[in-house]
Design a protein around this motif. Structure first.
Motif, PDB file in Angstrom:
ATOM      1  N   TYR A  36     -49.746  -9.693  33.826  1.00 40.92           N
ATOM      2  CA  TYR A  36     -50.557  -9.998  35.003  1.00 40.92           C
ATOM      3  C   TYR A  36     -51.260  -8.773  35.590  1.00 40.92           C
ATOM      4  N   THR A  37     -51.229  -7.639  34.860  1.00 40.57           N
ATOM      5  CA  THR A  37     -51.891  -6.448  35.376  1.00 40.57           C
ATOM      6  C   THR A  37     -52.905  -5.940  34.354  1.00 40.57           C
ATOM      7  N   ASP A  38     -54.175  -5.992  34.724  1.00 45.28           N
ATOM      8  CA  ASP A  38     -55.199  -5.535  33.795  1.00 45.28           C
ATOM      9  C   ASP A  38     -55.406  -4.028  33.887  1.00 45.28           C
ATOM     10  N   GLU A  39     -55.361  -3.522  35.103  1.00 49.47           N
ATOM     11  CA  GLU A  39     -55.540  -2.079  35.233  1.00 49.47           C
ATOM     12  C   GLU A  39     -54.724  -1.580  36.417  1.00 49.47           C
ATOM     13  N   GLY A  40     -54.565  -0.220  36.451  1.00 44.99           N
ATOM     14  CA  GLY A  40     -53.764   0.354  37.521  1.00 44.99           C
ATOM     15  C   GLY A  40     -52.464   0.887  36.951  1.00 44.99           C
ATOM     16  N   PHE A  41     -51.345   0.471  37.549  1.00 41.07           N
ATOM     17  CA  PHE A  41     -50.087   1.064  37.100  1.00 41.07           C
ATOM     18  C   PHE A  41     -48.967   0.036  37.101  1.00 41.07           C
ATOM     19  N   ILE A  42     -47.940   0.384  36.350  1.00 36.86           N
ATOM     20  CA  ILE A  42     -46.670  -0.329  36.453  1.00 36.86           C
ATOM     21  C   ILE A  42     -45.610   0.751  36.630  1.00 36.86           C
ATOM     22  N   GLU A  43     -44.847   0.642  37.683  1.00 33.80           N
ATOM     23  CA  GLU A  43     -43.810   1.627  37.918  1.00 33.80           C
ATOM     24  C   GLU A  43     -42.464   0.928  37.930  1.00 33.80           C
TER      25      GLU A  43
ATOM     26  N   ILE B 261     -48.802 -12.851  43.088  1.00 34.49           N
ATOM     27  CA  ILE B 261     -48.385 -14.247  42.907  1.00 34.49           C
ATOM     28  C   ILE B 261     -48.929 -15.053  44.073  1.00 34.49           C
ATOM     29  N   ALA B 262     -49.675 -16.093  43.754  1.00 33.70           N
ATOM     30  CA  ALA B 262     -50.260 -16.921  44.809  1.00 33.70           C
ATOM     31  C   ALA B 262     -49.155 -17.489  45.693  1.00 33.70           C
ATOM     32  N   LYS B 263     -49.438 -17.560  46.989  1.00 37.62           N
ATOM     33  CA  LYS B 263     -48.424 -18.005  47.957  1.00 37.62           C
ATOM     34  C   LYS B 263     -47.749 -19.296  47.541  1.00 37.62           C
ATOM     35  N   GLU B 264     -48.570 -20.258  47.110  1.00 35.32           N
ATOM     36  CA  GLU B 264     -48.007 -21.574  46.825  1.00 35.32           C
ATOM     37  C   GLU B 264     -47.158 -21.594  45.556  1.00 35.32           C
ATOM     38  N   LYS B 265     -47.223 -20.508  44.772  1.00 36.65           N
ATOM     39  CA  LYS B 265     -46.432 -20.481  43.539  1.00 36.65           C
ATOM     40  C   LYS B 265     -45.104 -19.765  43.743  1.00 36.65           C
ATOM     41  N   ARG B 266     -44.960 -19.142  44.900  1.00 31.39           N
ATOM     42  CA  ARG B 266     -43.815 -18.245  45.053  1.00 31.39           C
ATOM     43  C   ARG B 266     -42.472 -18.947  44.982  1.00 31.39           C
ATOM     44  N   GLU B 267     -42.457 -20.201  45.413  1.00 25.08           N
ATOM     45  CA  GLU B 267     -41.168 -20.887  45.437  1.00 25.08           C
ATOM     46  C   GLU B 267     -40.699 -21.290  44.052  1.00 25.08           C
ATOM     47  N   VAL B 268     -41.629 -21.468  43.137  1.00 27.64           N
ATOM     48  CA  VAL B 268     -41.223 -22.065  41.855  1.00 27.64           C
ATOM     49  C   VAL B 268     -41.043 -21.064  40.730  1.00 27.64           C
ATOM     50  N   ILE B 269     -41.373 -19.781  40.954  1.00 27.49           N
ATOM     51  CA  ILE B 269     -41.423 -18.913  39.777  1.00 27.49           C
ATOM     52  C   ILE B 269     -40.070 -18.711  39.107  1.00 27.49           C
ATOM     53  N   PHE B 270     -38.985 -18.877  39.853  1.00 22.09           N
ATOM     54  CA  PHE B 270     -37.675 -18.732  39.219  1.00 22.09           C
ATOM     55  C   PHE B 270     -37.141 -20.063  38.705  1.00 22.09           C
ATOM     56  N   GLU B 271     -37.884 -21.143  38.956  1.00 27.79           N
ATOM     57  CA  GLU B 271     -37.374 -22.438  38.557  1.00 27.79           C
ATOM     58  C   GLU B 271     -37.482 -22.619  37.058  1.00 27.79           C
ATOM     59  N   ARG B 272     -36.482 -23.269  36.522  1.00 28.96           N
ATOM     60  CA  ARG B 272     -36.530 -23.516  35.085  1.00 28.96           C
ATOM     61  C   ARG B 272     -37.687 -24.444  34.782  1.00 28.96           C
ATOM     62  N   PHE B 273     -38.178 -24.301  33.591  1.00 29.84           N
ATOM     63  CA  PHE B 273     -39.258 -25.133  33.068  1.00 29.84           C
ATOM     64  C   PHE B 273     -40.588 -24.907  33.772  1.00 29.84           C
TER      65      PHE B 273
ATOM     66  N   ASN C 190     -53.820 -10.110  44.608  1.00 29.93           N
ATOM     67  CA  ASN C 190     -54.798  -9.088  44.199  1.00 29.93           C
ATOM     68  C   ASN C 190     -54.379  -7.644  44.513  1.00 29.93           C
ATOM     69  N   LYS C 191     -53.177  -7.472  45.029  1.00 27.51           N
ATOM     70  CA  LYS C 191     -52.691  -6.108  45.281  1.00 27.51           C
ATOM     71  C   LYS C 191     -51.563  -5.763  44.319  1.00 27.51           C
ATOM     72  N   GLY C 192     -50.735  -6.727  44.034  1.00 27.37           N
ATOM     73  CA  GLY C 192     -49.638  -6.457  43.119  1.00 27.37           C
ATOM     74  C   GLY C 192     -48.335  -7.115  43.530  1.00 27.37           C
ATOM     75  N   THR C 193     -47.360  -6.947  42.659  1.00 29.20           N
ATOM     76  CA  THR C 193     -46.057  -7.580  42.855  1.00 29.20           C
ATOM     77  C   THR C 193     -44.970  -6.548  42.586  1.00 29.20           C
TER      78      THR C 193
ATOM     79  N   LYS D 197     -42.701  -2.478  39.685  1.00 26.62           N
ATOM     80  CA  LYS D 197     -43.804  -2.632  40.636  1.00 26.62           C
ATOM     81  C   LYS D 197     -45.118  -2.567  39.868  1.00 26.62           C
ATOM     82  N   ASP D 198     -46.040  -3.470  40.180  1.00 26.36           N
ATOM     83  CA  ASP D 198     -47.321  -3.400  39.475  1.00 26.36           C
ATOM     84  C   ASP D 198     -48.488  -3.538  40.436  1.00 26.36           C
ATOM     85  N   SER D 199     -49.675  -3.219  39.934  1.00 25.11           N
ATOM     86  CA  SER D 199     -50.887  -3.349  40.746  1.00 25.11           C
ATOM     87  C   SER D 199     -51.706  -4.519  40.231  1.00 25.11           C
ATOM     88  N   GLY D 200     -51.021  -5.582  39.859  1.00 23.37           N
ATOM     89  CA  GLY D 200     -51.695  -6.725  39.218  1.00 23.37           C
ATOM     90  C   GLY D 200     -52.233  -7.756  40.188  1.00 23.37           C
ATOM     91  N   ILE D 201     -52.395  -8.973  39.682  1.00 26.67           N
ATOM     92  CA  ILE D 201     -53.069 -10.020  40.462  1.00 26.67           C
ATOM     93  C   ILE D 201     -52.177 -10.611  41.543  1.00 26.67           C
TER      94      ILE D 201
END
Lengths: 122, 794
Positions: free
Chosen positions: B562-569, B590-602, B641-644, B584-588
């Motif tokens: 999810y990071t095209d340019e910048g850094f990953i630390e 995680i959209a607010k509405e996706k935050r709840e599901v990213i750890f969910e299986r499937f 757009n700042k990173g995760t 830590k990355d400077s990538g795109i």
């Protein structure tokens, strides 16, 4: 001498899968173009006319399902074959409903593949 | 208008994140619109561009009712949604959000949920019986197992019976009620459920009273099925009957009293003489009242006897259930209505009008009340008329039962059903995705392996094909590893070790690995940074380095995606008794509405048919599972757009446990020479054996094959081997059984087990059976040779 070879557009985001199609199509002596996303496929079709399109379904930005809808809406009537790793019966049904002229699942069976091409390239 | 659209978009997005279905119905400006929901991300776009279809008018009242209550299920023919396909969808009310209603449509039948294990166990322990009738053949096509407890019959015994066969069990006097109400004559519409009472025979021959609730299931306006629930109300019925009897007796006594009074008045006897009969009557009355009162105080129901204006009697149960004082009620009965749950107030008649009651049929109401402590209870009340000598209703008997537990149970059942359906949907999406991810590299492998066998290829082309096949194979193995790890986590089969290792070295190794990979894939615009909190000389900690490396790899992989340019630390910090790792990355972001599901299986933030980032969607759930097993927690901070930044903790332990560490030396380049050694390879698969033979013979060892377990045992009784390589999945005798027999026979040759199933359980089974070592397929030559060499040295 003008090129009388048929023109085929391959829409496929995975490089290895494009390479395979390229080899499989060699014996058909066709001119190939490659688009890596649905959006690119639309752009290509606006610039050239093709005799056949081989379309992947799961692709970045725009899926094959969406791409065929837009192509048909733009009046592109070229036969489009779905070639996809979505291999369930429902997936085949869905591709037919959306107007794909043929469907082949991945991994691609060469004999089936050639039979389908026979319908569209001869 | 744009406000409405924005809210709608928000609601749809929110809804799309939480559920999945085939279609989505939502309410807009008084109508319902249906949108094809194959890609949740496109639902919003479709709603915006008006790619929606209105639902036929006939459905509006039903859908509106479902939307209002947020409950209910109904079948709708697809043609009524103006959709091209045939068939039906189950419409399930799921959510009522910000003035909009989203209803979920799932293709297929409603009854399938009964086969779900969780739903079934709920039904098993229910005190209610649920069943359904197929109206085509009029046969019982489902009955819940609870019938065994309630009525004593095995549910299998009743399944498939038709109405006539079942009528035998119904009390003869009640047959007509049933026939009248459930004539299955299609006359009542689906919005009104049927509710009636009748007696049904227990297996022991006595009759029990049941409350039946039934609801029709329609397809194309034709009823196809009727869903029913049965509740044992025998106890309630008994008390009701007794109360009625008592009331009649009281009434008779009163009549007697009136008559004697009249007689007395007529005879105009002097005052002194008229006391005797009245005394007698009131004594008898007092006695009966006592019986009535005793009985009334011993039930769990509220008993109330009243006339048009006043409460004559109410039992103490009232105070328990309503949490209010009896005296206050008696003084002002009308305040009852203030204690009703506000939403139910318009529908409840607290002071039932005597004139509206009819003989033999109680007036039934269900409603909620609010107790003084805020507790909400569900009540079920039945009002009966009591008639005077002129045959006019002059009193009213009301019996009220607290049915909150039953209601809660029904709700739990409904939720369980919805959950089961939702997880079924998620699972099938998951399976489709896994299948897709496996087939994609398979396409390259299968396709090119067919082509490579051709003779007319030059060396260069052949090499290219091999490179593609190798890349695809690596991709496939990564996917399979993910799936296996995921399955192990689900089955609780991952064991965490506690060993001493240098955490700074671990970080360095991960850094080198990813640095190399990023160089190869030309991600020049991305910089990889590390940060280590402990000085190198104090960096030894106790945990499972393999699993920490795995989690870090998943998180860094994720960042790279999810990071095209910048850094990953990445690195770690010390937080008291914990080490906190971070990526830590400077990538795109995680959209607010996706935050709840990213750890969910499937789930994957990018679900559906567009694949920007690929993968199985298992990485983060696996990472989370592993971190939990390591005794820590995982979390993230993200800005679009700042990173995760992902963080995970592990307990910070430094004490070194005195344990001999197994050292696996990598002898990759050294020459093995097993010239006089005899090796038995027990392997049923031709290709696998060929492979083993080729690599083993490169050491000059002699190789003999056994095609199954029993052959291996036979060969070993005649020949002495230096090493036995035992495949576990073998025909006739499997590898574990064969090993057991060999050990029983006294064969001491070292045995190396090998299997394609990298499950820890197999390992334990092999070692327990007497194998010396265990290796998993695909077999690496280096690992195999070092294992054999080590055993030969012993």
């Amino acid at each position: 001498m003008t090129d009388i070879r048929k023109k085929v557009l391959i829409v496929e985001d995975e490089e290895s899968n494009y390479a395979l199609l390229q080899v499989l199509l060699r014996s058909w002596n066709v001119e190939l173009a490659w688009a890596q996303t649905g959006a690119e496929a639309i752009l290509r079709c606006q610039q050239h006319s093709f005799d056949l399109i081989l379309m992947d379904i799961k692709m970045p930005e725009m899926s094959g399902y969406e791409a065929i809808k837009r192509l048909r809406a733009l009046g592109v009537e070229t036969p489009i074959i779905a070639q996809t790793a979505y291999a369930r019966i429902e997936d085949e049904e869905k591709s037919r409903e959306l107007g794909f002229d043929a469907y082949i699942s991945k991994p691609i069976n060469r004999i089936k593949f050639n039979k389908i091409l026979e319908q569209f390239l001869t | 208008m744009s406000d409405t659209l924005n809210t709608l978009k928000e609601v749809l997005r929110d809804f799309a994140d939480r559920y999945s279905g085939d279609y989505l119905l939502y309410q807009q400006e008084g109508t319902f619109r249906c949108v094809d929901w194959n890609r949740s991300s496109e639902v919003v776009a479709k709603a915006e561009s008006d790619e929606t279809v209105p639902v036929k008018k006939e459905w509006l009242p039903t859908l509106a009712a479902m939307a209002q209550s947020g409950k209910g299920i109904v079948s709708i023919p697809l043609s009524d949604l103006d959709l091209p396909q045939n068939g039906y969808v189950a419409c399930i009310a799921t959510s009522y959000l910000k003035g909009f209603v989203a209803l979920l449509l799932v293709k297929g039948s409603l009854t399938s949920f009964a086969s779900n294990a969780r739903v079934n166990s709920l039904l098993r322990f229910s005190r209610e019986i649920y069943f359904s009738f197929n109206l085509q053949d009029k046969k019982l096509n489902y009955i819940s197992p609870s019938i065994e407890d309630v009525l004593g019959y095995s549910h299998k015994a009743l399944l498939g019976k038709n109405l006539e066969e079942l009528a035998v069990y119904v009390h003869p006097e009640d047959l007509s009620i049933l026939e009248q109400s459930i004539a299955f004559d299609h006359e009542f519409d689906d919005a009104t459920p049927v509710s009636l009472q009748f007696r049904f025979m227990h297996r022991t021959g006595r009759y029990l009273y049941f409350q039946l609730n039934a609801q029709m299931e329609f397809h194309d306006w034709e009823p196809v099925e009727v869903y029913c629930s049965l509740r044992d109300i025998s106890e309630i019925k008994e008390t009701e009957d007794l109360a009625m009897q008592l009331n009649v007796q009281m009434h008779a006594l009163e009549k007697e009293l009136q008559q004697s009074q009249k007689k007395h008045d007529d005879s105009k006897l002097p005052d002194q003489a008229d006391g005797a009969p009245r005394q007698l009557v009131s004594n008898s009355l007092a006695h009966d009242e006592e019986v009535f009162q005793q009985m009334a105080e011993n039930t769990n129901d509220i008993f109330m006897l009243r006339d048009a204006k006043h409460i004559i009697y109410i039992n103490n149960q009232f105070e328990k259930i309503w949490g209010r004082s009896k005296e206050a009620l008696i003084q002002d009965p009308y305040q009852l209505s203030e204690w009703i749950y506000p939403e139910d107030q318009p529908n409840v008649e607290v002071w039932v009008n005597l004139e509206t009651l009819t003989r033999n049929t109680p007036y039934v109401q269900q409603f909620r009340i609010v107790k003084p402590d805020g507790d909400i209870r569900w009540l079920w009340s039945r009002s009966f008329p009591v008639y005077n000598s002129e045959g006019m209703p002059y009193r009213l008997l009301e019996i009220t039962t607290d049915i909150t537990e039953q209601k809660d149970f029904e709700d739990a059942l409904m939720t369980a059903k919805e959950k089961a359906q939702e997880s079924d949907m998620l699972k099938s999406t998951f399976l489709a995705n896994i299948s897709h991810e496996i087939r994609t590299p398979m396409n390259g492998i299968v396709g090119f392996s067919e082509l490579i066998a051709r003779d007319d290829l030059d060396a260069e082309t052949r090499k290219n094909y091999v490179v593609i096949m190798k890349k695809s194979s690596e991709q496939l193995i990564r996917i399979i590893d993910d799936i296996i790890d995921f399955a192990k986590l689900e089955a609780n089969q991952i064991r965490i070790s506690a060993e001493t290792f240098d955490v700074n070295k671990l970080i360095d190794q991960v850094f080198v690995f990813f640095e190399n990979r990023m160089e190869q894939s030309d991600t020049n615009s991305l910089t990889l940074l590390v940060s280590k909190a402990l000085p190198d000389e104090e960096a030894e900690i106790v945990s499972d380095d393999h699993r920490i490396r795995q989690v870090l790899s998943y998180l860094i992989d994720n960042s790279v995606k999810y990071t095209d340019e910048g850094f990953i630390e990445f690195g770690y910090t010390v937080q008291g008794d914990k080490l906190e790792f971070f990526v830590k990355d400077s990538g795109i972001g995680i959209a607010k509405e996706k935050r709840e599901v990213i750890f969910e299986r499937f789930r994957q933030a990018d679900e559906g048919h567009t694949r920007k980032y690929g993968g199985t969607g298992l990485g983060l759930p696996i990472a989370q599972g592993l971190v939990n097993l390591l005794g820590g927690a995982i979390r993230f901070e993200s800005e679009e757009n700042k990173g995760t930044t992902f963080y995970f903790t592990i307990p910070y332990r430094r004490e070194k446990e005195k344990e001999s560490k197994e050292v696996f030396s990598e002898w990759i380049d050294e020459k093995y020479n097993w010239k006089d050694k005899l090796i038995l390879v027990a392997e049923d698969d031709e290709l696998n054996f060929e492979y083993m033979k080729i690599i083993l013979e490169s050491s000059q060892a002699k190789v003999i094959r056994a095609k199954d377990g029993s052959q291996a045992v036979k060969i070993c009784s005649n020949l002495n081997f230096d090493i036995i390589l035992m495949d576990i999945r073998l025909p006739i005798l499997n590898g574990i059984q064969a090993t057991q027999q060999l050990r029983q026979m006294g064969v001491t040759t070292p045995i190396v087990a090998q299997t394609a199933f990298a499950m820890d359980d197999d390992e334990y089974k092999c070692l327990a059976a007497g194998c010396d070592r265990y290796i998993t397929k695909p077999i690496s030559k280096g690992k195999l040779f070092s294992t054999i060499e080590e055993l030969l040295q012993k």
